[in-house]
Design a protein around this motif. Structure first.
Motif, PDB file in Angstrom:
ATOM      1  N   ALA A   1       0.833  -1.205   0.000  1.00 47.54           N
ATOM      2  CA  ALA A   1       0.000   0.000   0.000  1.00 47.54           C
ATOM      3  C   ALA A   1       0.869   1.256   0.000  1.00 47.54           C
ATOM      4  O   ALA A   1       0.549   2.232  -0.691  1.00 47.54           O
ATOM      5  N   LEU A   2       1.957   1.234   0.732  1.00 45.05           N
ATOM      6  CA  LEU A   2       2.865   2.383   0.778  1.00 45.05           C
ATOM      7  C   LEU A   2       3.472   2.654  -0.586  1.00 45.05           C
ATOM      8  O   LEU A   2       3.489   3.804  -1.052  1.00 45.05           O
ATOM      9  N   ILE A   3       3.953   1.623  -1.242  1.00 46.33           N
ATOM     10  CA  ILE A   3       4.583   1.802  -2.554  1.00 46.33           C
ATOM     11  C   ILE A   3       3.560   2.294  -3.580  1.00 46.33           C
ATOM     12  O   ILE A   3       3.822   3.248  -4.330  1.00 46.33           O
ATOM     13  N   LEU A   4       2.390   1.674  -3.621  1.00 49.60           N
ATOM     14  CA  LEU A   4       1.383   2.065  -4.598  1.00 49.60           C
ATOM     15  C   LEU A   4       0.854   3.475  -4.352  1.00 49.60           C
ATOM     16  O   LEU A   4       0.659   4.248  -5.296  1.00 49.60           O
ATOM     17  N   SER A   5       0.650   3.827  -3.097  1.00 54.04           N
ATOM     18  CA  SER A   5       0.144   5.173  -2.803  1.00 54.04           C
ATOM     19  C   SER A   5       1.203   6.238  -3.043  1.00 54.04           C
ATOM     20  O   SER A   5       0.881   7.351  -3.468  1.00 54.04           O
ATOM     21  N   THR A   6       2.470   5.909  -2.813  1.00 52.34           N
ATOM     22  CA  THR A   6       3.546   6.860  -3.090  1.00 52.34           C
ATOM     23  C   THR A   6       3.655   7.118  -4.586  1.00 52.34           C
ATOM     24  O   THR A   6       3.835   8.268  -5.012  1.00 52.34           O
ATOM     25  N   GLN A   7       3.542   6.063  -5.393  1.00 48.43           N
ATOM     26  CA  GLN A   7       3.562   6.233  -6.852  1.00 48.43           C
ATOM     27  C   GLN A   7       2.423   7.162  -7.290  1.00 48.43           C
ATOM     28  O   GLN A   7       2.629   8.081  -8.084  1.00 48.43           O
TER      29      GLN A   7
ATOM     30  N   GLY B   1      -4.565   4.861 -10.494  1.00 49.84           N
ATOM     31  CA  GLY B   1      -5.224   4.755  -9.191  1.00 49.84           C
ATOM     32  C   GLY B   1      -6.118   3.534  -9.104  1.00 49.84           C
ATOM     33  O   GLY B   1      -6.091   2.792  -8.118  1.00 49.84           O
ATOM     34  N   ILE B   2      -6.899   3.308 -10.146  1.00 52.16           N
ATOM     35  CA  ILE B   2      -7.784   2.142 -10.167  1.00 52.16           C
ATOM     36  C   ILE B   2      -6.968   0.850 -10.175  1.00 52.16           C
ATOM     37  O   ILE B   2      -7.271  -0.099  -9.447  1.00 52.16           O
TER      38      ILE B   2
END
Length: 114
Positions: free
Chosen positions: A17-23, A95-96
């Motif tokens: 979640a951290l990696i995806l949200s940071t991207q 995002g999706i």
């Protein structure tokens, strides 16, 4: 009081979640502060990396911030307005896909280990 498999799964899920949200967040800042954020990214990448430390820094930067820069440079040939529209569409798709990927990884981890 002991570290369990549930704790490990939770840490992995938080890391994903951290990696995806940071991207995604870096992509949003590129949409707002275009040249500043692209300059920051290019300044923080070693080209070409000569030492192991420089290679590790490049992997870290590309892993956390690379997708926004990559997408923006691919659509860089268009004029400003079209580039912004295309980037916002790509950001919505990212995002999706990030949310979908998180739930797939989460389901796989829980299905395999629990």
């Amino acid at each position: 009081m002991f570290w369990t498999i549930e704790d490990t799964i939770e840490v992995v899920k938080l890391g994903v979640a951290l990696i995806l949200s940071t991207q995604f967040a870096y992509g949003c800042t590129i949409a707002l502060l275009e040249k500043t954020m692209l300059g920051f990214y290019e300044y923080s990448i070693y080209d070409p990396p000569t030492t192991t430390i420089q290679k590790m820094i490049n992997i870290f930067q590309k892993g956390l911030l690379g997708s926004g820069h990559y997408i923006y440079t691919k659509i860089g040939k268009y004029n400003w307005f079209v580039r912004k529209i295309l980037f916002l569409i790509a950001l919505a798709i990212q995002g999706i896909l990030s949310i979908t990927l998180y739930y797939i990884i989460s389901g796989l981890l829980e299905g395999i280990f629990l």
